[in-house]
Enzyme design. Structure first.
Site, PDB file in Angstrom:
ATOM      1  N   HIS A  24     -24.608 -66.105  24.543  1.00 50.17           N
ATOM      2  CA  HIS A  24     -25.100 -65.533  23.275  1.00 50.17           C
ATOM      3  C   HIS A  24     -24.273 -64.675  22.499  1.00 50.17           C
ATOM      4  O   HIS A  24     -24.062 -65.198  21.206  1.00 50.17           O
ATOM      5  CB  HIS A  24     -26.259 -65.071  23.311  1.00 50.17           C
ATOM      6  CG  HIS A  24     -27.409 -65.854  24.056  1.00 50.17           C
ATOM      7  ND1 HIS A  24     -28.279 -65.285  24.865  1.00 50.17           N
ATOM      8  CD2 HIS A  24     -28.076 -67.017  23.908  1.00 50.17           C
ATOM      9  CE1 HIS A  24     -29.127 -66.076  25.461  1.00 50.17           C
ATOM     10  NE2 HIS A  24     -29.121 -67.261  24.593  1.00 50.17           N
ATOM     11  N   LYS A  48     -42.310 -71.568  26.245  1.00 50.02           N
ATOM     12  CA  LYS A  48     -41.545 -70.697  27.243  1.00 50.02           C
ATOM     13  C   LYS A  48     -42.283 -69.348  27.198  1.00 50.02           C
ATOM     14  O   LYS A  48     -42.968 -68.804  26.517  1.00 50.02           O
ATOM     15  CB  LYS A  48     -40.128 -70.238  26.429  1.00 50.02           C
ATOM     16  CG  LYS A  48     -38.882 -71.542  26.435  1.00 50.02           C
ATOM     17  CD  LYS A  48     -37.696 -70.818  25.858  1.00 50.02           C
ATOM     18  CE  LYS A  48     -36.799 -72.063  26.127  1.00 50.02           C
ATOM     19  NZ  LYS A  48     -35.403 -71.265  25.638  1.00 50.02           N
ATOM     20  N   ARG A 104     -23.579 -75.875  25.276  1.00 53.69           N
ATOM     21  CA  ARG A 104     -23.061 -75.593  26.625  1.00 53.69           C
ATOM     22  C   ARG A 104     -23.112 -77.002  27.278  1.00 53.69           C
ATOM     23  O   ARG A 104     -21.769 -77.322  28.063  1.00 53.69           O
ATOM     24  CB  ARG A 104     -24.080 -74.691  27.511  1.00 53.69           C
ATOM     25  CG  ARG A 104     -24.376 -73.498  27.088  1.00 53.69           C
ATOM     26  CD  ARG A 104     -25.466 -72.564  27.741  1.00 53.69           C
ATOM     27  NE  ARG A 104     -26.519 -73.572  27.827  1.00 53.69           N
ATOM     28  CZ  ARG A 104     -27.779 -73.352  28.559  1.00 53.69           C
ATOM     29  NH1 ARG A 104     -27.821 -72.558  29.529  1.00 53.69           N
ATOM     30  NH2 ARG A 104     -28.789 -74.094  28.363  1.00 53.69           N
ATOM     31  N   SER A 142     -30.458 -68.055  30.403  1.00 55.24           N
ATOM     32  CA  SER A 142     -31.413 -66.792  30.455  1.00 55.24           C
ATOM     33  C   SER A 142     -32.347 -66.954  31.737  1.00 55.24           C
ATOM     34  O   SER A 142     -32.359 -66.130  32.505  1.00 55.24           O
ATOM     35  CB  SER A 142     -32.136 -66.637  29.350  1.00 55.24           C
ATOM     36  OG  SER A 142     -31.257 -66.133  28.237  1.00 55.24           O
TER      37      SER A 142
END
Length: 173
Positions: A24, A48, A104, A142
């Site tokens: 990030h 989430k 990514r 994460s």
């Protein structure tokens, strides 16, 4: 905010950032060099479950972008704000014309491509700009870092101080 007041020199990078990691921060650093102002929007994703509350996530990003810990480079044109609701609406509310996103993997690309088309349908004045993750960050997420922390693994390659300490403490609870 009218379309004419949206600035192409302001970008917004949104995410949950639970927790913020070097991948990030790489996107934040690179975005801060591309734009006069970069706003990091820390949001709530109802799909989430986060480990840190929104205020904690905002503060951790403020800490690492202001030069605290082992990220000694303060980023003076970066502002960190929390938001609720649609990211594309938050981008407009910030007066930005650009939504910055990091990619990514191929699966990220598919998801982000679909999301960018939906955002464009919601607000045709907001453009999405993608930055590819550097190779050393392309596997970092994460959720994986939270798992490593829960199992008392080494996080020094992935997280700056004070994020490492905060995650280690939270994982011990």
């Amino acid at each position: 905010m009218s379309d004419s007041t949206l600035s192409p020199r302001v970008a917004v990078y949104t995410g949950t950032f639970d927790p913020v990691h070097y991948g990030h921060l790489d996107i934040i650093r690179r975005g801060s060099r591309l734009f006069d102002k970069l706003i990091v929007g820390v949001g709530i994703n109802p799909d989430k479950k986060t480990l840190f509350n929104i205020e904690e996530r905002v503060q951790l990003i403020r800490d690492v972008t202001s030069g605290k810990g082992d990220n000694a480079e303060p980023l003076s044109n970066v502002e960190v704000l929390s938001f609720e609701g649609l990211a594309v609406r938050f981008v407009r509310d910030c007066g930005a014309r650009i939504m910055l996103r990091g990619l990514r993997t191929l699966s990220d690309m598919e998801y982000e491509f679909t999301m960018s088309l939906m955002n464009l349908a919601q607000d045709p004045q907001i453009e999405t700009l993608f930055l590819m993750a550097k190779e050393e960050f392309s596997h970092v997420s994460s959720s994986l870092l939270r798992q490593i922390a829960a199992l008392d693994g080494n996080l020094s390659k992935f997280l700056p101080e004070p994020v490492r300490t905060a995650l280690a403490e939270r994982a011990r609870r």
